[in-house]
Scaffold this active site. Structure first.
Site, PDB file in Angstrom:
ATOM      1  N   GLN A   1      10.759-115.718   4.189  1.00 32.80           N
ATOM      2  CA  GLN A   1       9.398-115.915   3.691  1.00 32.80           C
ATOM      3  C   GLN A   1       8.328-115.846   4.782  1.00 32.80           C
ATOM      4  O   GLN A   1       7.282-115.216   4.603  1.00 32.80           O
ATOM      5  CB  GLN A   1       9.303-117.250   2.958  1.00 32.80           C
TER       6      GLN A   1
ATOM      7  N   THR B   1       5.342-128.940   2.887  1.00 32.29           N
ATOM      8  CA  THR B   1       5.998-128.024   1.967  1.00 32.29           C
ATOM      9  C   THR B   1       5.545-126.609   2.285  1.00 32.29           C
ATOM     10  O   THR B   1       4.371-126.370   2.571  1.00 32.29           O
ATOM     11  CB  THR B   1       5.766-128.394   0.486  1.00 32.29           C
ATOM     12  N   GLU B   2       6.508-125.672   2.266  1.00 30.23           N
ATOM     13  CA  GLU B   2       6.230-124.330   2.778  1.00 30.23           C
ATOM     14  C   GLU B   2       5.158-123.594   1.967  1.00 30.23           C
ATOM     15  O   GLU B   2       4.527-122.675   2.470  1.00 30.23           O
ATOM     16  CB  GLU B   2       7.519-123.506   2.801  1.00 30.23           C
ATOM     17  N   ASN B   3       4.980-124.002   0.698  1.00 28.03           N
ATOM     18  CA  ASN B   3       3.950-123.340  -0.107  1.00 28.03           C
ATOM     19  C   ASN B   3       2.547-123.844   0.214  1.00 28.03           C
ATOM     20  O   ASN B   3       1.602-123.499  -0.487  1.00 28.03           O
ATOM     21  CB  ASN B   3       4.258-123.435  -1.601  1.00 28.03           C
TER      22      ASN B   3
ATOM     23  N   SER C   1       1.271-122.035   7.167  1.00 24.95           N
ATOM     24  CA  SER C   1       2.430-122.870   6.874  1.00 24.95           C
ATOM     25  C   SER C   1       3.637-122.443   7.709  1.00 24.95           C
ATOM     26  O   SER C   1       4.341-123.278   8.279  1.00 24.95           O
ATOM     27  CB  SER C   1       2.767-122.777   5.389  1.00 24.95           C
TER      28      SER C   1
END
Lengths: 242, 221
Positions: free
Chosen positions: A117, B48-50, B91
């Site tokens: 990601q 949190t990665e989002n 992030s």
């Protein structure tokens, strides 16, 4: 004449997207950051042989209260419009859930590249920032490094990853002004501001459109230089209403 | 069959690793449960990665659930004072740049050298990397929280991982339903053990040779 990037309909905003376009489409996965109306308009528009760059490729029910609420890139795979996909989280966690993307993969219609990601985001960010490629430690010693240039910098190994540039970006924001300045809402920001920078044409789906000057310049996340078209969603309610 | 620790208890043990002021990223599954067991008197800031730092517990009541406030597992979370939001590039710059103190990840296999495999079962033929490779490479400390053996009783702690790797030599600590093990240059150091289990019994559930810590004790919660 005053600049006004507002389009009258989602259909009009995607009408010129040709077959074979590289589409940066956001959505970490959940309903909040997903440009659902633009994706639906793309389905109706019908352009074929698309390349889709997105974190996920359809996750039923993810980040929603009912599965019926979430319209995501699944409908493009179901409609045989995609030939290539880049994603970090392409399939549901459960192997028992078969999505339209998985069906398209099984039919041999689509080629998938699974990308970590952070690397996926940075590849798109690099394209938007005029960077051709970059070295990252992520993926060293794994299948991800296969076929890639490696380099040791200060005793640490890195792999070379190339930028991914889009033709069109479909993004979701909370509020736009008519110039195309955007603000987002909480975790629905995710990849939207990055995708906005890396396409020739960026189309934003928003809850609300205001006049220039109404957004505090200190709070604008995506400056208007990155945004070319804006379309307002029919229903303004967000958050707990959705 | 002797009782093994349940998922909540594994999570409780993991949470004891969090120090006051740590920035912590929790993966999906058992790791997420650890957020419920922060030791009293400590403040832990979750990433949190989002794209959020400093959010609160899972939003249980429907009235508190907001589709614009979710964690990386798609669960609704709640706001807290001091919370911040950012895009995915920032992030992951936080993650790769070494600004996250601890990540807790699930695993399919861990090797005695700390190699981690957690993104694809080869028999499925397709898997999700998500943020795991970045977290495994970038976090200052990587804790694996998982069941000691798989559903068929096979080794998950192996001499070598046979599944596709997430990252090499990245795991620092393994917390399972049987034991707590530290990855050291000499091998896996058995430090804590589930109540009622002997080191020999844990060894039979583990492929690589375990080194017994001189301070070996029962798992403390």
């Amino acid at each position: 004449m005053a600049i006004d990037k507002v389009f009258p309909s989602f259909a009009a905003a995607v009408a010129d997207i040709p077959d074979g376009a590289v589409m940066l489409i956001d959505g970490f996965g959940g309903a909040g950051g997903m440009p659902s109306y633009l994706i639906t308009a793309m389905r109706d528009h019908g352009a074929k042989n698309l390349t889709v760059v997105s974190n996920s490729l359809g996750l039923p029910g993810f980040g929603t209260r009912s599965e019926a609420e979430l319209v995501d890139t699944s409908i493009l795979f179901a409609n045989h419009q995609v030939k290539k996909a880049y994603a970090s989280f392409p399939v549901p966690r459960s192997p028992n859930v078969v999505t339209p993307f998985i069906e398209a993969l099984r039919r041999g219609e689509v080629v998938l590249e699974v990308v970590p990601q952070g690397t996926l985001v940075e590849r798109v960010r690099a394209a938007g920032a005029g960077i051709g490629a970059f070295y990252t430690p992520t993926g060293v010693g794994t299948d991800v490094e296969n076929g890639k240039e490696k380099k040791t910098i200060n005793d640490k190994e890195y792999i070379l990853e190339y930028a991914i540039k889009g033709d069109y970006a479909l993004i979701r924001a909370h509020i736009a002004d008519r110039l195309g300045n955007l603000v987002y809402r909480m975790t629905s920001r995710n990849m939207n501001p990055i995708w906005a920078t890396a396409a020739r044409v960026t189309i934003a789906e928003v809850d609300e459109i205001v006049e220039p000057g109404e957004l505090d310049p200190e709070t604008i996340v995506t400056p208007c230089v990155y945004v070319h078209r804006i379309v307002k969603r029919p229903n303004k309610t967000r958050g707990t209403e959705a | 069959m002797k009782a093994r620790l349940d998922r909540e208890t594994i999570a409780m043990r993991v949470a004891r690793e969090f120090k006051d002021g740590d920035f912590v990223n929790l993966g999906i599954g058992i790791p997420t449960l650890a957020s419920n067991y922060i030791p009293e008197g400590r403040t832990v800031i979750f990433h949190t990665e989002n794209g959020a730092l400093g959010f609160g517990p899972i939003a249980v009541e429907e009235k508190d659930q907001d589709i614009d406030l979710i964690n990386a597992g798609g669960q609704f979370v709640t706001p807290l004072p001091g919370m911040s939001f950012f895009d995915s590039a920032i992030s992951f710059a936080m993650i790769r740049g070494g600004h996250v103190d601890i990540t807790v990840l699930g695993a399919m296999q861990v090797s005695e050298k700390g190699d981690l495999a957690n993104w694809m079962f080869p028999e499925r033929g397709i898997g999700n990397i998500g943020g795991a490779m970045d977290l495994a490479v970038g976090a200052k400390k990587v804790i694996v929280a998982m069941e000691h053996n798989d559903k068929n009783g096979k080794y998950k702690i192996a001499k070598r991982c046979t599944y596709p790797l997430t990252a090499k030599e990245c795991v620092n600590l393994i917390v399972t339903d049987l034991a707590v093990m530290e990855v050291t240059p000499k091998g896996l150091l058995l430090k804590e053990i589930a109540p009622g289990w002997t080191p020999q019994e844990v060894q039979t559930c583990t492929e690589p040779r375990l080194i017994l810590s001189p301070e070996l004790k029962e798992i403390e919660l």
